[in-house]
Write a protein that holds these residues in place. Structure first.
Motif, PDB file in Angstrom:
ATOM      1  N   LEU A 106       0.805  -1.223   0.000  1.00 45.50           N
ATOM      2  CA  LEU A 106       0.000   0.000   0.000  1.00 45.50           C
ATOM      3  C   LEU A 106       0.840   1.275   0.000  1.00 45.50           C
ATOM      4  O   LEU A 106       0.326   2.359   0.268  1.00 45.50           O
ATOM      5  CB  LEU A 106      -0.966   0.029   1.194  1.00 45.50           C
ATOM      6  CG  LEU A 106      -2.017  -1.087   1.236  1.00 45.50           C
ATOM      7  CD1 LEU A 106      -2.883  -0.942   2.476  1.00 45.50           C
ATOM      8  CD2 LEU A 106      -2.882  -1.051  -0.016  1.00 45.50           C
ATOM      9  N   GLY A 107       2.129   1.160  -0.318  1.00 52.18           N
ATOM     10  CA  GLY A 107       2.957   2.354  -0.430  1.00 52.18           C
ATOM     11  C   GLY A 107       3.906   2.549   0.732  1.00 52.18           C
ATOM     12  O   GLY A 107       3.714   2.016   1.824  1.00 52.18           O
ATOM     13  N   ASN A 108       4.940   3.361   0.502  1.00 53.60           N
ATOM     14  CA  ASN A 108       5.942   3.653   1.523  1.00 53.60           C
ATOM     15  C   ASN A 108       5.451   4.734   2.482  1.00 53.60           C
ATOM     16  O   ASN A 108       4.572   5.523   2.137  1.00 53.60           O
ATOM     17  CB  ASN A 108       7.247   4.103   0.862  1.00 53.60           C
ATOM     18  CG  ASN A 108       8.007   2.959   0.252  1.00 53.60           C
ATOM     19  OD1 ASN A 108       7.481   2.251  -0.600  1.00 53.60           O
ATOM     20  ND2 ASN A 108       9.234   2.765   0.671  1.00 53.60           N
ATOM     21  N   PRO A 109       6.039   4.821   3.697  1.00 53.57           N
ATOM     22  CA  PRO A 109       5.609   5.810   4.685  1.00 53.57           C
ATOM     23  C   PRO A 109       5.670   7.238   4.146  1.00 53.57           C
ATOM     24  O   PRO A 109       6.693   7.668   3.604  1.00 53.57           O
ATOM     25  CB  PRO A 109       6.599   5.608   5.841  1.00 53.57           C
ATOM     26  CG  PRO A 109       7.022   4.178   5.720  1.00 53.57           C
ATOM     27  CD  PRO A 109       7.060   3.906   4.250  1.00 53.57           C
ATOM     28  N   SER A 110       4.601   7.982   4.320  1.00 56.39           N
ATOM     29  CA  SER A 110       4.488   9.323   3.746  1.00 56.39           C
ATOM     30  C   SER A 110       5.508  10.293   4.336  1.00 56.39           C
ATOM     31  O   SER A 110       6.101  11.100   3.609  1.00 56.39           O
ATOM     32  CB  SER A 110       3.075   9.873   3.960  1.00 56.39           C
ATOM     33  OG  SER A 110       2.119   9.089   3.301  1.00 56.39           O
ATOM     34  N   LEU A 111       5.711  10.241   5.652  1.00 60.53           N
ATOM     35  CA  LEU A 111       6.612  11.206   6.278  1.00 60.53           C
ATOM     36  C   LEU A 111       8.035  11.033   5.789  1.00 60.53           C
ATOM     37  O   LEU A 111       8.742  12.014   5.517  1.00 60.53           O
ATOM     38  CB  LEU A 111       6.549  11.088   7.801  1.00 60.53           C
ATOM     39  CG  LEU A 111       7.432  12.072   8.583  1.00 60.53           C
ATOM     40  CD1 LEU A 111       7.128  13.509   8.190  1.00 60.53           C
ATOM     41  CD2 LEU A 111       7.249  11.873  10.084  1.00 60.53           C
ATOM     42  N   ASP A 112       8.504   9.788   5.660  1.00 56.99           N
ATOM     43  CA  ASP A 112       9.858   9.549   5.165  1.00 56.99           C
ATOM     44  C   ASP A 112      10.003  10.054   3.729  1.00 56.99           C
ATOM     45  O   ASP A 112      11.040  10.617   3.348  1.00 56.99           O
ATOM     46  CB  ASP A 112      10.190   8.063   5.221  1.00 56.99           C
ATOM     47  CG  ASP A 112      10.304   7.541   6.645  1.00 56.99           C
ATOM     48  OD1 ASP A 112      10.446   8.365   7.563  1.00 56.99           O
ATOM     49  OD2 ASP A 112      10.242   6.318   6.837  1.00 56.99           O
ATOM     50  N   GLN A 113       8.974   9.832   2.920  1.00 55.32           N
ATOM     51  CA  GLN A 113       9.025  10.313   1.543  1.00 55.32           C
ATOM     52  C   GLN A 113       9.077  11.839   1.493  1.00 55.32           C
ATOM     53  O   GLN A 113       9.848  12.424   0.723  1.00 55.32           O
ATOM     54  CB  GLN A 113       7.805   9.829   0.770  1.00 55.32           C
ATOM     55  CG  GLN A 113       7.738   8.327   0.567  1.00 55.32           C
ATOM     56  CD  GLN A 113       6.580   7.968  -0.333  1.00 55.32           C
ATOM     57  OE1 GLN A 113       6.542   8.345  -1.511  1.00 55.32           O
ATOM     58  NE2 GLN A 113       5.612   7.248   0.198  1.00 55.32           N
ATOM     59  N   ALA A 114       8.256  12.485   2.318  1.00 58.95           N
ATOM     60  CA  ALA A 114       8.229  13.943   2.329  1.00 58.95           C
ATOM     61  C   ALA A 114       9.564  14.513   2.803  1.00 58.95           C
ATOM     62  O   ALA A 114      10.048  15.532   2.285  1.00 58.95           O
ATOM     63  CB  ALA A 114       7.092  14.438   3.226  1.00 58.95           C
ATOM     64  N   ALA A 115      10.194  13.840   3.782  1.00 59.29           N
ATOM     65  CA  ALA A 115      11.489  14.298   4.277  1.00 59.29           C
ATOM     66  C   ALA A 115      12.547  14.188   3.183  1.00 59.29           C
ATOM     67  O   ALA A 115      13.362  15.111   2.992  1.00 59.29           O
ATOM     68  CB  ALA A 115      11.907  13.485   5.500  1.00 59.29           C
TER      69      ALA A 115
END
Length: 506
Positions: A342-351
């Motif tokens: 269901l996708g990678n963690p949003s916060l890590d991607q945003a960082a």
């Protein structure tokens, strides 16, 4: 440190109060006693008042009060006037230990095994600032299930970064954020297997990882030999394959860069068989003595699946990578990614998106490149001093070298004995033989030496110990003595006695 009795913790005692009335008190006491013994009620946990617990369990308050008093007398509980009842610390039990199965080298004084960057260089302050900035700007909806391809801002940032640094043709709509290259390979294996492929090709020598990943998707791995320019064309043409994994920018582990002629030949092969090249841009960010060579994907983005990650540039523990997918595979890859996690963690991607767009990623790469070049030079100098005549290749890029140690330093011992002697002296090595099916019997020892995670001093000490272990082992004085001749810990520049061999296709 104290803990509160959780809102549902009373459920531990529900079976006890289902006992017949005459046995209910003893059963409640036994249940509480066992909960403390087993650790389900930890020392320092505050229990509810007798009135509250009685109401929760549907029993008389006197039954609970009697149980508390009995267990307090036995030492399982303690009661402080005016402050409630607590689980005592008289019961001693070994806390269950969580094992750490992460790769490691227990007992190694110096670890030359390749594949790890210097994790102490991880930009903690800058990454923390990126996480804080990303979290403050992240809209509430972004904390829901993300686009399985990745956050739009990260895909856009990666497309611009890869086009600038690696010369890829990058459409953010065809960037898929993955948990490292390993997940990218697994996704592709499932998709290609669903299309009827039963095998993929891999370089020999090469990383052993793809074979296990492909096997998890039910595909075989076919090893394909290399020459000085890259994959041998004849072996590839005769393989009957339609997909091959390559590391053309800096082949692992040989360190060669594919020649322009061989790169063009690979693309011609893919078009002829209506197949795909899976490009693992291994160590693509680290160049020292040669100009960067653009990614193969830039020549034909419909025949090349490009993969990469921050495992070497930042840290493997972040589990952040990407692939650029041909349009013909995009929908299937994205759907497989969605059903996988269901996708990678949003916060890590945003960082990571903030870290890239703010320039922090480029600054970090420049810092690492300077450090790794110094360490590479220290390794070459140490080999020249302590194992003279060693031939070193793959030095122009990456985080490891291939060292061909003349047989005279091994004192007639085979490669395996050389490695064992070094291990007894506390030096962890990985021979080239672990990465290839080819066997050589020329008497020389070929080692894949990683240096990025070692200081120049540790590099020099490790080579000294390695050399001393061979002398001690051959003389029968004990390879484990760790005795080493006096001398400098290493230095910079290429010292005499080492013959750096040019990597093919510079």
């Amino acid at each position: 440190m104290t803990e509160e009795w959780g809102g549902g913790a009373w459920e531990l005692l529900v079976p006890a109060v289902a006992a017949p009335p005459r046995r209910r008190g003893r059963t409640l006491q036994a249940a509480l006693r066992e909960a403390v013994r087993s650790g389900r009620l930890a020392a320092g946990t505050r229990l509810p008042s007798s009135r509250e617990l009685a109401a929760d369990l549907g029993v008389s308050r006197g039954l609970v009060t009697e149980a508390y008093e009995q267990l307090t007398a036995e030492g399982y509980l303690r009661s402080d006037r005016g402050s409630g009842t607590w689980v005592g610390d008289a019961v001693r039990r070994a806390a269950p230990a969580a094992r750490d199965l992460a790769p490691g080298t227990a007992g190694a004084r110096v670890d030359f095994r390749p594949g790890t960057p210097d994790l102490s260089l991880f930009p903690r302050a800058a990454w923390g600032a990126a996480q804080k900035a990303a979290l403050s700007r992240l809209p509430h909806r972004a904390l829901g299930y993300p686009d399985p391809r990745g956050l739009p801002e990260l895909r856009t940032a990666l497309a611009a970064l890869l086009a600038r640094r690696r010369g890829v043709v990058a459409d953010p709509e065809r960037v898929v954020v993955c948990s490292g290259v390993s997940q990218a390979m697994t996704l592709l294996a499932f998709v290609l297997g669903a299309r009827g492929l039963d095998a993929l090709g891999a370089e020999d020598p090469g990383s052993p990882e793809p074979a296990a990943l492909f096997a998890s998707a039910g595909l075989r791995t076919v090893p394909l030999p290399l020459d000085a320019e890259g994959l041998e064309p004849a072996a590839l043409a005769a393989s009957g394959l339609r997909a091959v994994v390559t590391t053309p920018a800096h082949q692992f582990p040989s360190g060669i860069g594919y020649s322009a002629r061989r790169r063009a030949g690979l693309l011609d092969w893919a078009r002829t068989v209506d197949g795909y090249l899976v490009e693992d841009d291994y160590d693509g960010d680290f160049r020292y003595d040669r100009a960067p060579v653009g990614a193969l994907q830039g020549l034909d983005p419909e025949r090349v699946v490009y993969t990469g990650s921050v495992s070497k540039s930042l840290a493997p523990g972040l589990r952040l990578g990407w692939m650029l997918v041909p349009e013909s595979l995009a929908a299937e890859v994205v759907e497989r990614k969605r059903t996988m996690d269901l996708g990678n963690p949003s916060l890590d991607q945003a960082a990571l998106a903030h870290f890239v767009t703010s320039g922090g990623y480029d600054r970090h790469l420049r810092r690492c490149r300077r450090a790794y070049r110094e360490r590479r030079d220290a390794l070459i100098a140490a080999l020249a001093e302590h194992l003279p005549g060693t031939e070193v290749s793959g030095i122009a890029a990456g985080l490891h070298v291939i060292a061909r140690v003349p047989g005279r330093h091994a004192r007639g011992a085979p490669e395996a004995v050389f490695v064992e002697r070094a291990a007894a002296a506390g030096v962890a090595l990985r021979p080239l033989g672990e990465y290839t099916s080819a066997r050589r019997d020329d008497g020389d020892v070929r080692l894949v030496l990683g240096y990025a995670h070692l200081s120049p001093g540790d590099i020099g000490r490790g080579v000294r110990l390695m050399a001393a272990a061979q002398r001690d082992g051959a003389a029968g004085t004990g390879a484990g003595s760790g005795r080493a001749p006096a001398g400098p810990a290493g230095g910079s520049g290429c010292s005499r006695g080492v013959r750096p061999r040019a990597a093919g296709g510079r």
